[in-house]
Design an enzyme around this catalytic site. Structure first.
Site, mmCIF file in Angstrom:
data_model
loop_
_atom_site.group_PDB
_atom_site.id
_atom_site.type_symbol
_atom_site.label_atom_id
_atom_site.label_comp_id
_atom_site.label_asym_id
_atom_site.label_seq_id
_atom_site.Cartn_x
_atom_site.Cartn_y
_atom_site.Cartn_z
ATOM 1 N N GLN A 45 -5.544 5.068 5.901
ATOM 2 C CA GLN A 45 -5.770 4.760 7.317
ATOM 3 C C GLN A 45 -6.513 5.944 7.939
ATOM 4 O OE1 GLN A 45 -3.067 1.812 9.335
ATOM 5 N NE2 GLN A 45 -1.638 3.461 8.942
ATOM 6 N N ASP A 154 7.181 -1.474 3.967
ATOM 7 C CA ASP A 154 6.498 -2.680 4.420
ATOM 8 C C ASP A 154 7.540 -3.605 5.067
ATOM 9 O OD1 ASP A 154 5.187 -5.101 4.680
ATOM 10 O OD2 ASP A 154 4.111 -4.888 2.784
ATOM 11 N N ALA A 155 7.295 -4.034 6.291
ATOM 12 C CA ALA A 155 8.269 -4.889 6.977
ATOM 13 C C ALA A 155 8.542 -6.172 6.180
ATOM 14 C CB ALA A 155 7.767 -5.234 8.378
ATOM 15 N N ASP A 175 5.358 -5.189 16.481
ATOM 16 C CA ASP A 175 4.581 -4.199 17.242
ATOM 17 C C ASP A 175 3.587 -3.573 16.266
ATOM 18 O OD1 ASP A 175 3.695 -2.305 19.007
ATOM 19 O OD2 ASP A 175 5.433 -0.989 18.776
ATOM 20 N N ASP A 178 -3.582 -4.516 15.665
ATOM 21 C CA ASP A 178 -4.253 -5.810 15.659
ATOM 22 C C ASP A 178 -4.768 -6.088 14.246
ATOM 23 O OD1 ASP A 178 -3.920 -6.009 18.442
ATOM 24 O OD2 ASP A 178 -5.716 -4.832 18.780
#
EC number: 2.5.1.16
Lengths: 300, 300
Positions: A45, A154-155, A175, A178
């Site tokens: 990222q 990881d959710a 949350d 995008d």
């Protein structure tokens, strides 16, 4: 891959590389900040923190603004207080936040004494670390609050685990950043924006509220319409509500979708907190009024 | 001084000078458009029209965005329908627009059959001319509407004249550019933003509504607080109302102040029009709910 732009000495002096930093909001349209980069990192990222005269500090992930220290409260208060106050007083006890490693949503949820447990599941371990160093104001009032748990994972994986354990929640907050969608025809690919994921959430939150942030529809309408389509596939249509909040640094109004089994969520049901800066009961009710062109785009 | 950037041939082909055009919204913060300049003029007022992939056409006066063809309807509908619908059905017959040479506000007011007269007083003869050529969608549905009159003059002068003639209005709309105020301590100097001017308006609109656009408070708070102070000096405090609308191209919410002698203006009193794209009765009511930090800044 990691390259810190600042030396510790520069940090102390509040300096960094002064740049014109542009964030693309739409094609050929960008928000420009003449600003210092006080933290920069390229890797899986791309993370940049700017220090800006007007906005204070800004966090960008992959060139998408996540929040500014000047107005993050609007986003986080809208994301959290509207669902909590849509439920009967004291109903929300266990809260799961998917994403939200910046602590902002947790900070708001923990303002309610009736909330007993807040779990943040964020895939990126760096965000909490950076927030602790650069944005301490996003931390809960009591940073050692025993009700708060942060899981770096990881959710999707954690939700599967809760499903097996039959653990349930009263409120789930998505949350996330995008999803990376360019053209209006492209599918929503991000795992936290899919039907599969919501089908699982429904099982671990069978009687509660599930809320998801949906970006700014005027400049990226397909997120809202796409998530709305997913919600309609998974949840009863009469339990789906859309609301909005104007987060100044995001430009146009941000959208939120909520699955809420309680009738008339536009009327707040709890006790109004005094320690908010954006949210009031008046704002709560007004948030559900949508511009005519939103309703037309959603075929409401 | 005048320098048209385009030749007629280029115009026909939809071409112009392609630039990165930046509008300063606050210190070191700007909105950037990679766009073609299809009309440019430097002089007493610097006027530029851009043609942009997302926003359509944009009009800038002195580097302040006036409107875009994609979202001007939000601003103009909020500016006009909220005051008209705050008055009893059919009350608004005579409307004076100070500024508003772009016709957008007049277009909205003329949608009401009960409106008998709309007078636009704009100091700059070029704006109506440019709108006719580049933004025909801002013209009233019937461009030859006999109820509409355009006067090219300083609104201050015309208001003085009406005062002598004892001509009165039911609705006065101040649809001006934002005053040129830099720092928060600077006084509001623009004539249309002063106590003197409002004292005169009060006399030619003794029983009606006087509404004024106040920019985007988050990035330029002193306009709203300054105009509010002026309103409180001139009008009874219990007749002053503030409302807002999110015009996407303006970034954060735009503020409007209204002197309205009718009780509970948040409840619309007329018949809902079908030919709007932003405004609904639901939006009307929600527009009066202000974020907590606005109320605190205004000491409400």
């Amino acid at each position: 891959m990691k390259k810190e732009i600042m030396s510790p000495a520069m940090k102390t002096e509040g300096k960094g590389v002064k740049v014109f930093y542009g964030e693309y909001v739409n094609e050929d349209y960008l928000f420009g900040y003449i600003s210092r980069i006080i933290y920069g990192e390229s890797g899986l990222q791309n993370i940049y923190i700017l220090e800006h005269k007007f906005w204070g500090r800004l966090l960008f992930i992959n060139n998408n603004l996540q929040f500014t220290s000047r107005d993050e409260f609007v986003y986080h208060e809208a994301l959290v207080h509207i669902p909590i106050q849509s439920a009967p007083e004291g109903f929300i006890k266990r809260v799961l936040i998917c994403g939200g490693g910046d602590f902002g949503a947790a900070r708001e949820a923990l303002k309610y004494p009736s909330v007993q447990e807040v779990i943040i599941v964020d895939i990126d371990p760096k965000i909490p670390k950076l927030v602790r160093e650069y944005f301490p104001e996003l931390l809960p009032e009591d940073p050692e609050d025993k009700r708060l748990k942060l899981i770096t994972e990881d959710a999707y994986v954690i939700v599967n685990q809760y499903l097996q354990e039959e653990k349930t929640f009263d409120l789930i907050i998505i949350d996330s950043t995008d999803p990376d969608i360019g053209e209006t025809t492209q599918e929503l690919s991000h795992a936290l924006f899919g039907v599969d994921f919501h089908a699982k959430l429904k099982k671990i939150c069978p009687t509660g509220i599930i809320v998801q942030q949906c970006g700014t529809p005027f400049t990226m309408k397909n997120i809202l319409t796409g998530v709305y389509r997913i919600y309609k596939e998974v949840y009863p249509e009469e339990e789906i509500y859309i609301y909005r909040a104007n987060v100044p640094s995001f430009g146009s109004d941000n959208a939120f979708i909520m699955k809420c089994p309680f009738k008339n969520p536009q009327f707040p049901k709890g006790i109004e907190l005094s320690n908010t800066r954006y949210y009031t009961f008046e704002i709560h009710q007004a948030s559900f009024a949508l511009p005519k062109f939103w309703k037309e785009a959603l075929e409401l």
